[in-house]
Design a protein around this motif. Structure first.
Motif, PDB file in Angstrom:
ATOM      1  N   LEU A 258       0.832  -1.201   0.000  1.00  0.00           N
ATOM      2  CA  LEU A 258       0.000   0.000   0.000  1.00  0.00           C
ATOM      3  C   LEU A 258       0.871   1.257   0.000  1.00  0.00           C
ATOM      4  O   LEU A 258       0.574   2.245  -0.683  1.00  0.00           O
ATOM      5  N   LEU A 259       1.951   1.237   0.772  1.00  0.00           N
ATOM      6  CA  LEU A 259       2.834   2.395   0.844  1.00  0.00           C
ATOM      7  C   LEU A 259       3.589   2.612  -0.460  1.00  0.00           C
ATOM      8  O   LEU A 259       3.715   3.735  -0.950  1.00  0.00           O
ATOM      9  N   VAL A 260       4.102   1.513  -1.032  1.00  0.00           N
ATOM     10  CA  VAL A 260       4.872   1.632  -2.273  1.00  0.00           C
ATOM     11  C   VAL A 260       3.969   2.073  -3.428  1.00  0.00           C
ATOM     12  O   VAL A 260       4.358   2.922  -4.243  1.00  0.00           O
TER      13      VAL A 260
ATOM     14  N   LEU B 234      -6.107  -6.985  -5.674  1.00  0.00           N
ATOM     15  CA  LEU B 234      -5.209  -7.129  -6.824  1.00  0.00           C
ATOM     16  C   LEU B 234      -5.573  -6.157  -7.940  1.00  0.00           C
ATOM     17  O   LEU B 234      -4.687  -5.598  -8.599  1.00  0.00           O
ATOM     18  N   ILE B 235      -6.868  -5.955  -8.153  1.00  0.00           N
ATOM     19  CA  ILE B 235      -7.303  -4.997  -9.181  1.00  0.00           C
ATOM     20  C   ILE B 235      -6.818  -3.599  -8.822  1.00  0.00           C
ATOM     21  O   ILE B 235      -6.325  -2.852  -9.680  1.00  0.00           O
ATOM     22  N   SER B 236      -6.945  -3.227  -7.549  1.00  0.00           N
ATOM     23  CA  SER B 236      -6.485  -1.915  -7.099  1.00  0.00           C
ATOM     24  C   SER B 236      -4.981  -1.768  -7.295  1.00  0.00           C
ATOM     25  O   SER B 236      -4.503  -0.767  -7.830  1.00  0.00           O
ATOM     26  N   PHE B 237      -4.230  -2.788  -6.883  1.00  0.00           N
ATOM     27  CA  PHE B 237      -2.774  -2.731  -7.016  1.00  0.00           C
ATOM     28  C   PHE B 237      -2.354  -2.687  -8.482  1.00  0.00           C
ATOM     29  O   PHE B 237      -1.449  -1.932  -8.864  1.00  0.00           O
ATOM     30  N   LEU B 238      -3.017  -3.503  -9.301  1.00  0.00           N
ATOM     31  CA  LEU B 238      -2.679  -3.539 -10.724  1.00  0.00           C
ATOM     32  C   LEU B 238      -2.998  -2.208 -11.385  1.00  0.00           C
ATOM     33  O   LEU B 238      -2.197  -1.681 -12.174  1.00  0.00           O
ATOM     34  N   SER B 239      -4.145  -1.652 -11.053  1.00  0.00           N
ATOM     35  CA  SER B 239      -4.557  -0.371 -11.630  1.00  0.00           C
ATOM     36  C   SER B 239      -3.586   0.750 -11.246  1.00  0.00           C
ATOM     37  O   SER B 239      -3.120   1.515 -12.099  1.00  0.00           O
ATOM     38  N   THR B 240      -3.270   0.824  -9.963  1.00  0.00           N
ATOM     39  CA  THR B 240      -2.358   1.877  -9.492  1.00  0.00           C
ATOM     40  C   THR B 240      -0.946   1.656 -10.019  1.00  0.00           C
ATOM     41  O   THR B 240      -0.274   2.600 -10.450  1.00  0.00           O
TER      42      THR B 240
END
Length: 546
Positions: A146-148, A406-412
């Motif tokens: 989340l931080l990265v 995972l969708i959030s991480f992939l999108s960001t």
């Protein structure tokens, strides 16, 4: 087999941090701008000189790029004596390496990577803090991710030598407190004391950590059945050691500790005229007069999924408050989360009530992001541990949660890759529709890409007359130019007045909308993110330029 798998899983966080370190090494010099950078080098040099002088050590300062030795006055006579430099000062020591000549570009780029290393250390500490809180390696790795994958924070970890340094050591201080709180480890108190000294040295507001630590420790002891006199003594002894570290890290305090400390507080509060015209919701305002300034900025620049997780944990914590009626009855995890929320709430309220001077987005409040992410991770954990009636429904619920994450991480993550090196102007799924109404590239970080674009028009002969202050970012393009190889620098002549320049680097600072015509110039290149302008390159119209 299970033991082998368990050992393999232990290496995954290590691999994560190794890959992050390598990525940072590749990316650290991609950003331009930051107009305070040269001032920070001078501050560190003055403090270094003063330490040698006060200790009676013969002054043998290295030749420091960008610093005029004649400008290094005694610290008591220095206009920026209240600016701490304990964390960044070691970056000067690279200049002491025998047989190694370091030019200005190499030195400034090294400082970019050194700045990131502080963030990197904070990430490692946050991993262990999350593991203490949740007793789960994967949840801890989730928190670090989340931080990265917080675009503004990742970008600014390379060049923001004040706010991100403060954020990093504030978070490391929280790790020290957490290590003592969850494990009763005196080593945690040592970490907290040293980190506290560096935090307050960086920004005076770090002093809030001390009463926060005392209150948390007292509540926890009152809630404990095994408390004894030694615990009380240890708490207040830690406070004394923490203040001692702050004193040791801050040379201007050595001369008159109490008076100079209060003078530094007054200095921080009386920065008249700074930040009185920030672009905010389409209007130019003084942030200190808008109580919701920080919440709005946080709401539009933090990835939306993280905000949802944060709110989920706040709802859960509120229910716990209603059920237990007072913090003293909280479980340890709930008490820790209440502690994190209190830091956020008290700080935002304090800034609003006392009308603290803030500007340039919410960078002066970046330190709140550590406690914020702690609560966001707790929100994820709340969802993960909710027990549904059947095993199948629990499995489906957790699968949906993982997929959403995972969708959030992939999108960001893809957004960061696609828009690098403009990730510092990230607005979330809600904020990007209103980005043109807010301050954007306030430090002229995009100026490096602008210079690279203008350099394409260089023809052997006269240098390109480059305007570096058309956007009123105080010559950020000139700072960016210093970080190029000397051969590239020779292609340009720095010009501070538009009328004398042939090309202009323009970063959208406090410019509403996507249009900013400059008389006598035409735009030849625009850099955009999600439909809003970040920077532009202008060329004079009336001259026959390439």
């Amino acid at each position: 087999m299970k033991k082998a798998e368990k050992n393999l899983f232990k290496w995954i966080p290590i691999l994560f941090f190794i890959l992050l370190f390598c990525a940072a090494w590749i990316l650290h010099d991609d950003y331009g701008g930051f107009t305070d950078e040269l001032s920070e080098v001078e501050v560190a040099a003055v403090n270094f000189k003063s330490i040698l002088s006060i200790l009676g050590i013969p002054e043998k300062l290295p030749a420091i790029p960008t610093v005029n030795p004649d400008s290094l006055v005694e610290i008591q006579d220095y206009q920026y004596k209240f600016y701490g430099s304990a964390v960044m000062m070691p970056s000067l020591f690279i200049l002491l390496l025998p047989g190694k000549t370091i030019n200005t570009a190499q030195f400034l780029n090294f400082r970019r990577f050194y700045t990131f290393l502080n963030f990197f250390l904070a990430l490692i500490c946050s991993f262990f803090l999350f593991r203490l809180r949740f007793h789960n390696q994967w949840i801890a790795l989730l928190g670090v991710t989340l931080l990265v994958l917080s675009p503004r924070f990742f970008a600014e970890s390379f060049y923001n030598e004040k706010d991100m340094i403060f954020f990093s050591w504030f978070l490391i201080s929280l790790f020290g407190i957490g290590l003592y709180f969850f494990k009763r480890s005196t080593f945690g108190l040592i970490i907290f004391s040293a980190a506290f000294g560096l935090t307050v040295n960086t920004r005076n507001f770090g002093i809030v950590l001390l009463p926060a630590f005392i209150i948390l420790s007292v509540i926890e002891l009152l809630n404990s059945k095994n408390r004894n006199r030694k615990d009380w003594i240890l708490i207040f002894f830690t406070c004394g050691v923490s203040l001692l570290f702050y004193y040791l890290f801050t040379p201007f305090l050595w001369l008159d500790p109490i008076r100079n400390f209060f003078s530094s507080l007054q200095f921080s509060a009386r920065q008249v005229g700074i930040g009185d015209a920030e672009l905010f919701i389409g209007n130019f305002i003084a942030p200190k007069d808008i109580w919701y300034y920080i919440p709005v900025w946080m709401g539009i620049t933090i990835p939306f999924f993280y905000l949802v997780l944060f709110l989920i944990r706040i709802v859960s914590l509120t229910k716990s408050c209603i059920r237990n009626k007072m913090p003293i009855r909280f479980s340890k995890p709930d008490l820790w989360d209440f502690f994190c929320f209190s830091i956020i709430a008290v700080s935002i309220i304090g800034i609003a009530v006392f009308k603290a001077v803030i500007y340039h987005g919410w960078r002066h409040s970046y330190f709140l992001y550590g406690p914020f992410i702690c609560l966001s991770v707790a929100g994820f954990f709340d969802l993960w541990t909710i027990s549904l009636p059947t095993k199948k429904s629990n499995l489906i619920k957790n699968m949906l949660l993982v997929i959403t994450c995972l969708i959030s991480f992939l999108s960001t993550g893809l957004w960061m890759v696609r828009n690098h090196p403009f990730d510092f102007v990230y607005f979330n799924e809600i904020g990007r529709y209103f980005a043109q109404q807010f301050t954007r590239d306030y430090w002229g970080v995009a100026s490096k890409r602008c210079i690279q674009e203008v350099d394409r028009y260089y023809i052997d002969g006269e240098p390109i007359r480059l305007g570096v202050n058309a956007d009123l970012t105080y010559g950020s393009a000139q700072n960016s130019l210093l970080r190029f190889p000397e051969a590239t620098q020779a292609h340009f002549q720095v010009i501070w007045k538009n009328e004398n320049a042939d090309y202009l680097c323009f970063s959208y600072k406090n410019i509403p909308g996507n249009s900013h015509p400059i008389p006598g110039f035409e735009i030849i290149k625009t850099f955009q993110v999600d439909g809003y302008d970040v920077a532009a390159v202008y060329r004079r119209i009336e001259k026959n330029l390439p």
